[in-house]
Structure formats: C-alpha cells, structure tokens
Design a protein around this motif. Sequence first.
Motif, PDB file in Angstrom:
ATOM      1  N   ALA A 145       1.054  -1.192  -0.066  1.00  0.00           N
ATOM      2  CA  ALA A 145       0.064  -0.062   0.002  1.00  0.00           C
ATOM      3  C   ALA A 145       1.001   1.368   0.117  1.00  0.00           C
ATOM      4  CB  ALA A 145      -1.015  -0.101   1.062  1.00  0.00           C
ATOM      5  N   CYS A 146       1.983   1.349   0.841  1.00  0.00           N
ATOM      6  CA  CYS A 146       2.876   2.438   0.815  1.00  0.00           C
ATOM      7  C   CYS A 146       3.566   2.740  -0.671  1.00  0.00           C
ATOM      8  CB  CYS A 146       3.990   2.225   1.706  1.00  0.00           C
ATOM      9  SG  CYS A 146       3.572   1.887   3.207  1.00  0.00           S
ATOM     10  N   VAL A 263      -2.760   5.257   4.440  1.00  0.00           N
ATOM     11  CA  VAL A 263      -2.303   3.946   3.967  1.00  0.00           C
ATOM     12  C   VAL A 263      -3.667   2.881   4.322  1.00  0.00           C
ATOM     13  CG1 VAL A 263      -0.512   2.266   4.713  1.00  0.00           C
ATOM     14  CG2 VAL A 263      -0.058   4.683   4.651  1.00  0.00           C
ATOM     15  N   GLY A 264      -4.044   2.961   5.378  1.00  0.00           N
ATOM     16  CA  GLY A 264      -5.042   1.827   5.844  1.00  0.00           C
ATOM     17  C   GLY A 264      -6.208   1.788   4.682  1.00  0.00           C
ATOM     18  N   THR A 265      -6.555   2.769   4.030  1.00  0.00           N
ATOM     19  CA  THR A 265      -7.548   2.924   3.206  1.00  0.00           C
ATOM     20  C   THR A 265      -7.005   1.986   1.858  1.00  0.00           C
ATOM     21  OG1 THR A 265      -8.350   4.837   3.689  1.00  0.00           O
ATOM     22  CG2 THR A 265      -9.102   4.071   1.632  1.00  0.00           C
ATOM     23  N   VAL A 266      -5.738   2.305   1.572  1.00  0.00           N
ATOM     24  CA  VAL A 266      -5.255   1.695   0.423  1.00  0.00           C
ATOM     25  C   VAL A 266      -4.777   0.146   0.605  1.00  0.00           C
ATOM     26  CG1 VAL A 266      -3.311   1.828  -1.407  1.00  0.00           C
ATOM     27  CG2 VAL A 266      -4.147   3.802  -0.107  1.00  0.00           C
ATOM     28  N   THR A 267      -4.481  -0.206   2.067  1.00  0.00           N
ATOM     29  CA  THR A 267      -4.302  -1.423   2.501  1.00  0.00           C
ATOM     30  C   THR A 267      -5.411  -2.532   1.941  1.00  0.00           C
ATOM     31  OG1 THR A 267      -2.881  -0.962   4.064  1.00  0.00           O
ATOM     32  CG2 THR A 267      -3.847  -3.187   4.278  1.00  0.00           C
ATOM     33  N   THR A 268      -6.694  -1.940   2.138  1.00  0.00           N
ATOM     34  CA  THR A 268      -7.639  -2.940   1.721  1.00  0.00           C
ATOM     35  C   THR A 268      -7.978  -3.151   0.233  1.00  0.00           C
ATOM     36  OG1 THR A 268      -9.190  -1.047   2.172  1.00  0.00           O
ATOM     37  CG2 THR A 268      -9.132  -2.761   3.901  1.00  0.00           C
ATOM     38  N   ALA A 269      -7.813  -1.970  -0.464  1.00  0.00           N
ATOM     39  CA  ALA A 269      -7.492  -1.906  -1.917  1.00  0.00           C
ATOM     40  C   ALA A 269      -6.673  -3.042  -2.551  1.00  0.00           C
ATOM     41  CB  ALA A 269      -7.436  -0.770  -2.548  1.00  0.00           C
ATOM     42  N   VAL A 270      -5.517  -2.940  -1.740  1.00  0.00           N
ATOM     43  CA  VAL A 270      -4.275  -3.987  -2.266  1.00  0.00           C
ATOM     44  C   VAL A 270      -4.721  -5.389  -1.941  1.00  0.00           C
ATOM     45  CG1 VAL A 270      -1.720  -4.904  -1.767  1.00  0.00           C
ATOM     46  CG2 VAL A 270      -2.498  -2.331  -1.719  1.00  0.00           C
ATOM     47  N   LEU A 271      -5.374  -5.608  -0.683  1.00  0.00           N
ATOM     48  CA  LEU A 271      -6.067  -6.898  -0.424  1.00  0.00           C
ATOM     49  C   LEU A 271      -7.206  -7.387  -1.404  1.00  0.00           C
ATOM     50  CD1 LEU A 271      -6.576  -9.385   1.751  1.00  0.00           C
ATOM     51  CD2 LEU A 271      -8.386  -7.880   2.669  1.00  0.00           C
ATOM     52  N   ALA A 272      -7.972  -6.473  -1.758  1.00  0.00           N
ATOM     53  CA  ALA A 272      -8.882  -7.103  -2.726  1.00  0.00           C
ATOM     54  C   ALA A 272      -8.045  -7.243  -4.362  1.00  0.00           C
ATOM     55  CB  ALA A 272      -9.743  -5.581  -3.084  1.00  0.00           C
TER      56      ALA A 272
END
Length: 282
Positions: A145-146, A263-272
């Motif tokens: 995500a970073c 970062v947290g918001t992007v983390t879930t998009a990376v998970l998807a």
Amino acid sequence: LRANDLKGGEVAKAMESALAPRITALKNRRMIPTLAIVRVGENPGDVYYQRSAARRCEALGITVEVFAFSESIAEEQLANEILNLNMDERIHGVLILRPLPGHIDDRAICKALDPKKDVDGVTDRSLAGIIKNEPQGFAPCTARACIEILKHFKIEIAGKNIVVIGRSLVVGKPLSLMLTALDATVTVCHTKTKDLPAIARGADILVAAAGRSRMITKEYVREDAVVIDVGINTDENGKLSGDVDYNGVCDAVSAITPVPGGVGTVTTAVLAAQVVEAAERS
Ligand code: NAD
C-alpha cells in the motif's frame, strides 16, 4: 484534509477501477474471487479491519467469508482450520487477522497456509519472493500500500533516501526490501536506533511504522520531505491516531498521508487486488 494530503481514497479508487474488468473476466469464466478472513477472538481492531475489508471487497464483487473462532481455540485446531481452507476450492485467498492470542504460535499458523492463497504475504514463500525480488507469493498488503501511494502520486522512489521507522515482518522489513528493489537508498530504524530525529531529517521520504502514537514531530522532518504514516494507534483519549503528529508536521512537509484516510484505506484495496490475482493464478 489539506491540499498536500496524499489521500488514500483516491489511490484505492484508481486501483479498484483497474480491478473491475479483471473481476468481470473471472466471472465470465464462472469464477467468483473469494476471500476467507480468519479471526480469533473479538479484538475491536480486528473486527473493524474485517468489516472494512469485507465492505470494500464485496462492493467490488469479491465474496468474503468470515471464519471467527473463540479466543481459546487450540493452536492445532486453528492450524487444521487453515488446512481446510487450503483444500477449499472456492476460496482463493486467506487473510489471518494477527497478532493471534499468546498461546498460539503465529509462525506455525502462517506456515500452515498454502502460499498460493497467501494474499497478505505471511508465508515463508512470499517473504522469500520479497527478499529475492522474484514474483512468488504476495507482498504484505500494508507494505505494498505504501508503494502504491508513492506510485499513484508520481513520487519518485529511485535514487531517493528513504527512512523506514520500524522493522516488523508485517510492515517495516518487507517495505524496506521492496523499496530497495525499486532503487531507493533505504535506512531502517528501530527502538535501538541512536539519534532518530537526525536520521529521519535526512529522508526524502519518511515512512513511520513504529506503532507509537504521534511520535513523529516537526524535529523529525525536513521541509521538502514526503511522509507516509502507517501507524494506526489510539491516543491517550482513545482517539485514532497515526505515528505522526499530523497537526504539528503537515505544514512543514511537502506531502503527507492522513490517518485515517491514508495507508489503511489503500491496504484494503491492495488486499482486494491480491485476492483477484490469486483467483487469476488458480
Ligand atoms: P510492531 O510493533 O510489530 O513493530 C514496530 C516496529 O517499530 C519495531 O520494529 C520497533 O523496533 C519499531 N519501533 C517501535 N517504537 C519505536 C521508537 N520509539 N523508535 C524507533 N522505532 C520504534 O508493529 P507493526 O505491526 O509493524 O505496526 C506498526 C504500526 O502500523 C502500528 O501502529 C500498526 O497499528 C500499524 N499498521 C497499520 C496497517 C495499515 O493498514 N495502515 C497495517 C498494519 C499495521
């Protein structure tokens, strides 16, 4: 939110738009990308992450199944549940919410997971892929995500001095290796680092992943620095806070990720994205 905020929502949206046609293509092949979330106990942080990850994935057409177990589950039983998920053909990715309760050996549970379903980069195979810079397994979602944030906002990585505060296996360590592979000069700092503010001030890009509420104050940043705040903490008043003292730092730097909404918001998009990738590979 301010003008120099690196907004996670914008990055997540761009990533999700790119995912939509891939999910459609999978559905045309009668495959519904499916994520299993494994939760032990009722830790509010875990429940919060589970819900927000599920909401984001489901909005994209990814099916999410939650496997919640009692805090007192035995290690062997949890390992067996992971083995069952390995064999379940409907499931493409498995996210294990961690840390696990103290009586369970975290590494043993991670080792039980099939690397093909390791969408949060916890298995030895995934970690080896990061060390060798080879496409095997998956990166830990937060570390990737970073990097997605830096890429989205066209912030150059190659040749830059990047200071990463934190050396955990989930964030600091994999992220520093991934940034090195992208030709940055990376300094990894931790609890035994001497004169951290001086080292941090040398950073073109400062990544804070220490898990210490608002520890990064103005004396840690240079005027033109880009600051990535990975921290998700609760402050003394029980309020959500990052590792960076946002109000004290935001005017002093060129760009910064807010908490929440970074970062947290992007983390879930990376998970998807990694669930979709796992489904495509299967
Ligand atoms: P961790 O406790 O496992 O590791 C923290 C690291 O920071 C350690 O390597 C430690 O040496 C270092 N550290 C701690 N205090 C320090 C200090 N005062 N000075 C220098 N170094 C110090 O934590 P973690 O799992 O890596 O998580 C770090 C933070 O990131 C936490 O706030 C966590 O909640 C957050 N996090 C966010 C996401 C996300 O999606 N945004 C995901 C995972 C973790």
